[in-house]
Design a protein around this motif. Sequence first.
Motif, PDB file in Angstrom:
ATOM      1  N   LYS A 173      49.376   4.286 -46.342  1.00  0.00           N
ATOM      2  CA  LYS A 173      48.763   2.986 -46.614  1.00  0.00           C
ATOM      3  C   LYS A 173      47.243   2.989 -46.544  1.00  0.00           C
ATOM      4  CE  LYS A 173      52.762   0.272 -45.114  1.00  0.00           C
ATOM      5  NZ  LYS A 173      53.276  -0.776 -44.197  1.00  0.00           N
ATOM      6  N   VAL A 174      46.672   3.810 -45.659  1.00  0.00           N
ATOM      7  CA  VAL A 174      45.216   3.747 -45.483  1.00  0.00           C
ATOM      8  C   VAL A 174      44.518   5.084 -45.679  1.00  0.00           C
ATOM      9  CG1 VAL A 174      45.435   1.810 -43.880  1.00  0.00           C
ATOM     10  CG2 VAL A 174      45.283   4.132 -42.974  1.00  0.00           C
ATOM     11  N   GLY A 175      45.245   6.135 -46.027  1.00  0.00           N
ATOM     12  CA  GLY A 175      44.623   7.444 -46.194  1.00  0.00           C
ATOM     13  C   GLY A 175      44.776   7.979 -47.599  1.00  0.00           C
ATOM     14  N   THR A 176      44.080   9.061 -47.863  1.00  0.00           N
ATOM     15  CA  THR A 176      44.200   9.791 -49.119  1.00  0.00           C
ATOM     16  C   THR A 176      44.273  11.271 -48.782  1.00  0.00           C
ATOM     17  OG1 THR A 176      41.814  10.107 -49.421  1.00  0.00           O
ATOM     18  CG2 THR A 176      42.769   8.060 -50.279  1.00  0.00           C
ATOM     19  N   PRO A 177      44.711  12.124 -49.721  1.00  0.00           N
ATOM     20  CA  PRO A 177      44.748  13.561 -49.431  1.00  0.00           C
ATOM     21  C   PRO A 177      43.397  14.119 -49.013  1.00  0.00           C
ATOM     22  CG  PRO A 177      46.036  13.079 -51.388  1.00  0.00           C
ATOM     23  CD  PRO A 177      45.324  11.802 -51.027  1.00  0.00           C
ATOM     24  N   SER A 178      42.310  13.575 -49.572  1.00  0.00           N
ATOM     25  CA  SER A 178      40.980  14.076 -49.215  1.00  0.00           C
ATOM     26  C   SER A 178      40.423  13.429 -47.947  1.00  0.00           C
ATOM     27  CB  SER A 178      40.014  13.833 -50.379  1.00  0.00           C
ATOM     28  OG  SER A 178      39.895  12.445 -50.646  1.00  0.00           O
ATOM     29  N   GLN A 179      40.964  12.267 -47.576  1.00  0.00           N
ATOM     30  CA  GLN A 179      40.495  11.573 -46.370  1.00  0.00           C
ATOM     31  C   GLN A 179      41.695  10.966 -45.648  1.00  0.00           C
ATOM     32  OE1 GLN A 179      36.913  11.141 -45.141  1.00  0.00           O
ATOM     33  NE2 GLN A 179      38.476  11.163 -43.575  1.00  0.00           N
ATOM     34  N   PRO A 180      42.425  11.775 -44.889  1.00  0.00           N
ATOM     35  CA  PRO A 180      43.680  11.301 -44.296  1.00  0.00           C
ATOM     36  C   PRO A 180      43.508  10.417 -43.062  1.00  0.00           C
ATOM     37  CG  PRO A 180      43.299  13.582 -43.719  1.00  0.00           C
ATOM     38  CD  PRO A 180      42.218  13.219 -44.681  1.00  0.00           C
ATOM     39  N   PHE A 181      42.391  10.504 -42.340  1.00  0.00           N
ATOM     40  CA  PHE A 181      42.095   9.726 -41.140  1.00  0.00           C
ATOM     41  C   PHE A 181      42.969  10.125 -39.942  1.00  0.00           C
ATOM     42  CE2 PHE A 181      40.889   6.499 -44.469  1.00  0.00           C
ATOM     43  CZ  PHE A 181      39.526   6.709 -44.349  1.00  0.00           C
ATOM     44  N   PHE A 182      44.281  10.236 -40.145  1.00  0.00           N
ATOM     45  CA  PHE A 182      45.194  10.586 -39.050  1.00  0.00           C
ATOM     46  C   PHE A 182      45.547  12.068 -39.154  1.00  0.00           C
ATOM     47  CE2 PHE A 182      45.678   6.099 -39.793  1.00  0.00           C
ATOM     48  CZ  PHE A 182      45.579   5.575 -38.506  1.00  0.00           C
ATOM     49  N   HIS A 183      45.212  12.826 -38.130  1.00  0.00           N
ATOM     50  CA  HIS A 183      45.333  14.271 -38.168  1.00  0.00           C
ATOM     51  C   HIS A 183      46.327  14.772 -37.115  1.00  0.00           C
ATOM     52  CE1 HIS A 183      41.730  14.470 -40.767  1.00  0.00           C
ATOM     53  NE2 HIS A 183      41.341  13.435 -40.038  1.00  0.00           N
ATOM     54  N   THR A 184      47.147  15.701 -37.522  1.00  0.00           N
ATOM     55  CA  THR A 184      48.095  16.331 -36.600  1.00  0.00           C
ATOM     56  C   THR A 184      47.397  17.443 -35.830  1.00  0.00           C
ATOM     57  OG1 THR A 184      49.937  15.882 -38.102  1.00  0.00           O
ATOM     58  CG2 THR A 184      50.286  17.562 -36.411  1.00  0.00           C
ATOM     59  N   VAL A 185      47.499  17.408 -34.527  1.00  0.00           N
ATOM     60  CA  VAL A 185      47.015  18.494 -33.686  1.00  0.00           C
ATOM     61  C   VAL A 185      48.256  19.198 -33.155  1.00  0.00           C
ATOM     62  CG1 VAL A 185      45.626  19.139 -31.687  1.00  0.00           C
ATOM     63  CG2 VAL A 185      44.961  17.172 -33.092  1.00  0.00           C
ATOM     64  N   TRP A 186      48.579  20.336 -33.718  1.00  0.00           N
ATOM     65  CA  TRP A 186      49.860  20.984 -33.450  1.00  0.00           C
ATOM     66  C   TRP A 186      50.027  21.307 -31.966  1.00  0.00           C
ATOM     67  CZ3 TRP A 186      53.459  20.388 -36.791  1.00  0.00           C
ATOM     68  CH2 TRP A 186      53.124  20.247 -38.139  1.00  0.00           C
ATOM     69  N   GLY A 187      51.213  20.978 -31.477  1.00  0.00           N
ATOM     70  CA  GLY A 187      51.539  21.222 -30.083  1.00  0.00           C
ATOM     71  C   GLY A 187      51.028  20.167 -29.129  1.00  0.00           C
ATOM     72  N   VAL A 188      50.270  19.188 -29.667  1.00  0.00           N
ATOM     73  CA  VAL A 188      49.707  18.144 -28.796  1.00  0.00           C
ATOM     74  C   VAL A 188      50.110  16.759 -29.301  1.00  0.00           C
ATOM     75  CG1 VAL A 188      47.627  17.198 -27.737  1.00  0.00           C
ATOM     76  CG2 VAL A 188      47.753  19.648 -28.277  1.00  0.00           C
ATOM     77  N   GLY A 189      49.642  16.382 -30.487  1.00  0.00           N
ATOM     78  CA  GLY A 189      49.937  15.046 -30.993  1.00  0.00           C
ATOM     79  C   GLY A 189      49.090  14.703 -32.196  1.00  0.00           C
TER      80      GLY A 189
END
Length: 234
Positions: A206-222
């Motif tokens: 709803k609020v991100g794009t492939p070039s600017q996702p805003f929400f990032h996965t930090v593997w093993g953490v969150g």
Amino acid sequence: MKILVIEDNESVCSMIEMFFLKEGIEGEFVNNGLEGYNRYKAGSWDALIIDWMLPGMDGVTLCRKIRQEKSTVPIIMLTAKDSESDQVLGLEMGADDYVTKPFSPLALMARIKAVTRRYNSIKNENAETGVLETRHFKISTVMREVHLNGVPITNLTPKEFDLLYYFAQHPRQVFSREQLLERVWGYQFYGDERTVDVHIKRLRKKVGTPSQPFFHTVWGVGYKFDETVGKDES
């Protein structure tokens, strides 16, 4: 606290009513979806508990109608459906939480307290703060409106709004799923991390794009919210 329970299973209603009495909660019980909607409109409620499968009007339709009216009253859905697609549907229609049957009454009570506590906290916060502005977002907690680069985002559910607002308050800080459940939903981890994953997935669309996702996965953490990173770690 005054809660409307829309549930057609008498044994479930009796169990909830027993715990309401112990907690000093005023509960009203309706066993038909359409009747429940009319009762919701006629009263003032601190929370709604809605069963998925109801005569008259199903719980998902009922939840959607309530959210279309811009109501932010906390909603917990009760259902025997536990697949991710069902959970996505319920949350997308505006439910704040999703409890599958059979469930622990104590866990349900904890979640009721959590969603109402969070709701009241946001109401108090709204009266004091007003607007949060970041690099790309302008978030009004009074009007519960979000603008992304000046363009209004009108399709966020109440819990998606809460999650976005919490992340925007803590840019680049990494949170585990358990921390987000506690701080955004307001309850300690009960074993259903999918709630967080589903909301992050919906927000990315709803609020991100492939070039600017805003929400990032930090593997093993969150997850973290970062407006400065142009490529998602996931």
